[in-house]
Design a protein around this motif. Sequence first.
Motif, PDB file in Angstrom:
ATOM      1  N   PRO A  70       0.326  32.583  18.475  1.00 41.45           N
ATOM      2  CA  PRO A  70       1.502  32.177  17.718  1.00 41.45           C
ATOM      3  C   PRO A  70       2.755  32.940  18.113  1.00 41.45           C
ATOM      4  CG  PRO A  70       0.275  33.740  16.409  1.00 41.45           C
ATOM      5  CD  PRO A  70      -0.479  33.571  17.721  1.00 41.45           C
ATOM      6  N   ARG A  71       2.707  33.683  19.221  1.00 40.64           N
ATOM      7  CA  ARG A  71       3.846  34.521  19.627  1.00 40.64           C
ATOM      8  C   ARG A  71       5.126  33.713  19.812  1.00 40.64           C
ATOM      9  NH1 ARG A  71       5.913  36.563  24.600  1.00 40.64           N
ATOM     10  NH2 ARG A  71       4.496  35.232  25.757  1.00 40.64           N
ATOM     11  N   LEU A  72       5.060  32.590  20.524  1.00 37.81           N
ATOM     12  CA  LEU A  72       6.251  31.780  20.799  1.00 37.81           C
ATOM     13  C   LEU A  72       6.326  30.518  19.950  1.00 37.81           C
ATOM     14  CD1 LEU A  72       6.200  32.005  24.698  1.00 37.81           C
ATOM     15  CD2 LEU A  72       7.609  33.332  23.109  1.00 37.81           C
ATOM     16  N   PHE A  73       5.177  29.916  19.704  1.00 40.62           N
ATOM     17  CA  PHE A  73       5.119  28.644  18.977  1.00 40.62           C
ATOM     18  C   PHE A  73       4.033  28.692  17.920  1.00 40.62           C
ATOM     19  CE2 PHE A  73       6.551  27.624  23.257  1.00 40.62           C
ATOM     20  CZ  PHE A  73       7.663  26.844  23.011  1.00 40.62           C
ATOM     21  N   LYS A  74       4.271  28.009  16.799  1.00 33.33           N
ATOM     22  CA  LYS A  74       3.214  27.829  15.810  1.00 33.33           C
ATOM     23  C   LYS A  74       2.196  26.872  16.410  1.00 33.33           C
ATOM     24  CE  LYS A  74       6.474  28.622  12.121  1.00 33.33           C
ATOM     25  NZ  LYS A  74       7.466  27.982  11.266  1.00 33.33           N
ATOM     26  N   LYS A  75       1.003  26.830  15.875  1.00 30.11           N
ATOM     27  CA  LYS A  75      -0.052  25.997  16.456  1.00 30.11           C
ATOM     28  C   LYS A  75       0.021  24.532  16.061  1.00 30.11           C
ATOM     29  CE  LYS A  75      -3.531  29.357  17.607  1.00 30.11           C
ATOM     30  NZ  LYS A  75      -4.925  29.698  17.576  1.00 30.11           N
ATOM     31  N   ARG A  76       0.867  24.194  15.099  1.00 26.81           N
ATOM     32  CA  ARG A  76       0.957  22.797  14.663  1.00 26.81           C
ATOM     33  C   ARG A  76       2.170  22.147  15.309  1.00 26.81           C
ATOM     34  NH1 ARG A  76       3.579  20.195  10.735  1.00 26.81           N
ATOM     35  NH2 ARG A  76       4.307  22.098   9.750  1.00 26.81           N
ATOM     36  N   PHE A  77       1.934  21.035  16.025  1.00 27.95           N
ATOM     37  CA  PHE A  77       3.024  20.332  16.702  1.00 27.95           C
ATOM     38  C   PHE A  77       4.081  19.910  15.680  1.00 27.95           C
ATOM     39  CE2 PHE A  77       5.043  16.433  18.277  1.00 27.95           C
ATOM     40  CZ  PHE A  77       5.624  16.949  19.415  1.00 27.95           C
ATOM     41  N   GLY A  78       5.329  20.178  15.996  1.00 27.15           N
ATOM     42  CA  GLY A  78       6.430  19.820  15.115  1.00 27.15           C
ATOM     43  C   GLY A  78       6.799  20.898  14.115  1.00 27.15           C
ATOM     44  N   ALA A  79       6.027  21.972  14.055  1.00 29.46           N
ATOM     45  CA  ALA A  79       6.299  23.033  13.094  1.00 29.46           C
ATOM     46  C   ALA A  79       7.486  23.902  13.518  1.00 29.46           C
ATOM     47  CB  ALA A  79       5.065  23.911  12.904  1.00 29.46           C
ATOM     48  N   ASP A  80       7.750  23.939  14.810  1.00 27.54           N
ATOM     49  CA  ASP A  80       8.869  24.735  15.318  1.00 27.54           C
ATOM     50  C   ASP A  80      10.079  23.832  15.519  1.00 27.54           C
ATOM     51  OD1 ASP A  80       7.593  27.401  15.905  1.00 27.54           O
ATOM     52  OD2 ASP A  80       6.280  26.076  17.050  1.00 27.54           O
ATOM     53  N   PHE A 120      13.684  24.057  17.357  1.00 31.46           N
ATOM     54  CA  PHE A 120      14.504  24.898  18.218  1.00 31.46           C
ATOM     55  C   PHE A 120      15.467  24.038  19.028  1.00 31.46           C
ATOM     56  CE2 PHE A 120      10.391  24.082  20.092  1.00 31.46           C
ATOM     57  CZ  PHE A 120      10.679  23.647  21.372  1.00 31.46           C
ATOM     58  N   THR A 121      16.453  24.686  19.573  1.00 30.39           N
ATOM     59  CA  THR A 121      17.497  23.995  20.335  1.00 30.39           C
ATOM     60  C   THR A 121      17.537  24.562  21.757  1.00 30.39           C
ATOM     61  OG1 THR A 121      19.188  25.630  19.772  1.00 30.39           O
ATOM     62  CG2 THR A 121      18.889  23.777  18.225  1.00 30.39           C
ATOM     63  N   MET A 122      18.344  23.930  22.592  1.00 29.71           N
ATOM     64  CA  MET A 122      18.534  24.460  23.945  1.00 29.71           C
ATOM     65  C   MET A 122      19.167  25.846  23.872  1.00 29.71           C
ATOM     66  SD  MET A 122      17.154  22.651  26.255  1.00 29.71           S
ATOM     67  CE  MET A 122      17.769  23.668  27.594  1.00 29.71           C
ATOM     68  N   ARG A 123      20.021  26.064  22.910  1.00 27.85           N
ATOM     69  CA  ARG A 123      20.632  27.395  22.754  1.00 27.85           C
ATOM     70  C   ARG A 123      19.545  28.444  22.538  1.00 27.85           C
ATOM     71  NH1 ARG A 123      26.012  28.944  20.817  1.00 27.85           N
ATOM     72  NH2 ARG A 123      26.281  26.703  20.796  1.00 27.85           N
ATOM     73  N   ASP A 124      18.542  28.118  21.716  1.00 24.32           N
ATOM     74  CA  ASP A 124      17.419  29.037  21.507  1.00 24.32           C
ATOM     75  C   ASP A 124      16.704  29.315  22.826  1.00 24.32           C
ATOM     76  OD1 ASP A 124      17.744  29.188  18.673  1.00 24.32           O
ATOM     77  OD2 ASP A 124      16.598  27.326  18.432  1.00 24.32           O
ATOM     78  N   ILE A 125      16.466  28.260  23.585  1.00 20.88           N
ATOM     79  CA  ILE A 125      15.771  28.403  24.873  1.00 20.88           C
ATOM     80  C   ILE A 125      16.605  29.249  25.826  1.00 20.88           C
ATOM     81  CG2 ILE A 125      14.942  27.129  26.895  1.00 20.88           C
ATOM     82  CD1 ILE A 125      14.169  24.863  24.884  1.00 20.88           C
ATOM     83  N   TRP A 126      17.915  28.991  25.889  1.00 24.23           N
ATOM     84  CA  TRP A 126      18.800  29.773  26.758  1.00 24.23           C
ATOM     85  C   TRP A 126      18.841  31.238  26.352  1.00 24.23           C
ATOM     86  CZ3 TRP A 126      23.289  25.741  26.355  1.00 24.23           C
ATOM     87  CH2 TRP A 126      22.976  24.633  27.140  1.00 24.23           C
ATOM     88  N   GLN A 127      18.563  31.520  25.072  1.00 24.56           N
ATOM     89  CA  GLN A 127      18.540  32.897  24.578  1.00 24.56           C
ATOM     90  C   GLN A 127      17.175  33.562  24.772  1.00 24.56           C
ATOM     91  OE1 GLN A 127      19.839  32.456  20.502  1.00 24.56           O
ATOM     92  NE2 GLN A 127      22.002  32.404  21.080  1.00 24.56           N
ATOM     93  N   GLY A 128      16.271  32.872  25.478  1.00 25.93           N
ATOM     94  CA  GLY A 128      14.966  33.454  25.782  1.00 25.93           C
ATOM     95  C   GLY A 128      13.914  33.259  24.718  1.00 25.93           C
ATOM     96  N   LYS A 129      14.169  32.346  23.799  1.00 20.99           N
ATOM     97  CA  LYS A 129      13.182  32.045  22.762  1.00 20.99           C
ATOM     98  C   LYS A 129      12.410  30.793  23.158  1.00 20.99           C
ATOM     99  CE  LYS A 129      16.459  33.800  19.370  1.00 20.99           C
ATOM    100  NZ  LYS A 129      17.407  33.384  18.339  1.00 20.99           N
ATOM    101  N   TYR A 130      11.266  30.582  22.540  1.00 18.92           N
ATOM    102  CA  TYR A 130      10.431  29.396  22.775  1.00 18.92           C
ATOM    103  C   TYR A 130      10.190  29.225  24.275  1.00 18.92           C
ATOM    104  CZ  TYR A 130      11.526  28.712  17.883  1.00 18.92           C
ATOM    105  OH  TYR A 130      11.665  28.906  16.543  1.00 18.92           O
ATOM    106  N   CYS A 131      10.472  28.076  24.843  1.00 20.08           N
ATOM    107  CA  CYS A 131      10.243  27.807  26.269  1.00 20.08           C
ATOM    108  C   CYS A 131      10.987  28.812  27.150  1.00 20.08           C
ATOM    109  CB  CYS A 131      10.710  26.399  26.631  1.00 20.08           C
ATOM    110  SG  CYS A 131      10.080  25.100  25.567  1.00 20.08           S
ATOM    111  N   GLY A 132      12.145  29.262  26.665  1.00 24.11           N
ATOM    112  CA  GLY A 132      12.983  30.178  27.424  1.00 24.11           C
ATOM    113  C   GLY A 132      12.368  31.546  27.657  1.00 24.11           C
ATOM    114  N   ALA A 133      11.306  31.878  26.936  1.00 25.66           N
ATOM    115  CA  ALA A 133      10.624  33.148  27.166  1.00 25.66           C
ATOM    116  C   ALA A 133      10.069  33.209  28.590  1.00 25.66           C
ATOM    117  CB  ALA A 133       9.497  33.345  26.149  1.00 25.66           C
ATOM    118  N   CYS A 134       9.680  32.061  29.134  1.00 26.08           N
ATOM    119  CA  CYS A 134       9.175  32.002  30.511  1.00 26.08           C
ATOM    120  C   CYS A 134      10.150  31.286  31.447  1.00 26.08           C
ATOM    121  CB  CYS A 134       7.834  31.276  30.568  1.00 26.08           C
ATOM    122  SG  CYS A 134       6.506  32.191  29.767  1.00 26.08           S
ATOM    123  N   HIS A 135      10.783  30.250  30.947  1.00 21.73           N
ATOM    124  CA  HIS A 135      11.682  29.458  31.802  1.00 21.73           C
ATOM    125  C   HIS A 135      13.045  30.126  31.857  1.00 21.73           C
ATOM    126  CE1 HIS A 135       8.964  26.259  32.824  1.00 21.73           C
ATOM    127  NE2 HIS A 135       8.442  26.436  31.626  1.00 21.73           N
TER     128      HIS A 135
END
Length: 116
Positions: free
Chosen positions: A61-71, A73-88
Motif C-alpha cells: 500500500p506504499r503508493l496505491f491502495k489495493k482497491r481500484f478507484g480508491a486513489d 490523483f492528478t498529473m500534478r501529483d505524479i509530477w511531484q513524485g507521488k503515485y506513478c511518479g515515484a518510478c516514472h
Amino acid sequence: MKKKVVVAAAAVLSAATLVAGCFKGGVLNRDLVFKTKNGDVVFSHVYHVKVKKMHCSYCHPRLFKKRFGADHFTMRDIWQGKYCGACHNGKTAFSARDPRNCSRCHKQKAAEGGNG
C-alpha cells in the motif's frame, strides 16, 4: 501454542488464496483503465508484475491502495513524485513529465464522426 499455529496457517492460506485469485483471471491479468479528459490511462499489471518482476508490495500500500478507484490523483501529483511518479521520474522509468511520453499512458480516443 496450537492456537498460534492454526492462526498463522489460516493467515498464510488466506494470503495464498488472495494472491492466486489475483493471478488466475484476477486483476493482475488485465489492464486497469483510468478515465481522464486527456485520454484513458491504461495501466498493465501484466507488464509491471510479470515482465518487470515487481511484487505487489512494491506499490501496495506504499503508493496505491489495493482497491481500484480508491486513489484519486492528478498529473500534478505524479509530477511531484507521488503515485506513478515515484518510478516514472526519468531515472527508474521513463519520465511522466516529458511531453513525448504522454501517449505511453494516455490512449487518445478515436475522433468522432468516423474520421479516426
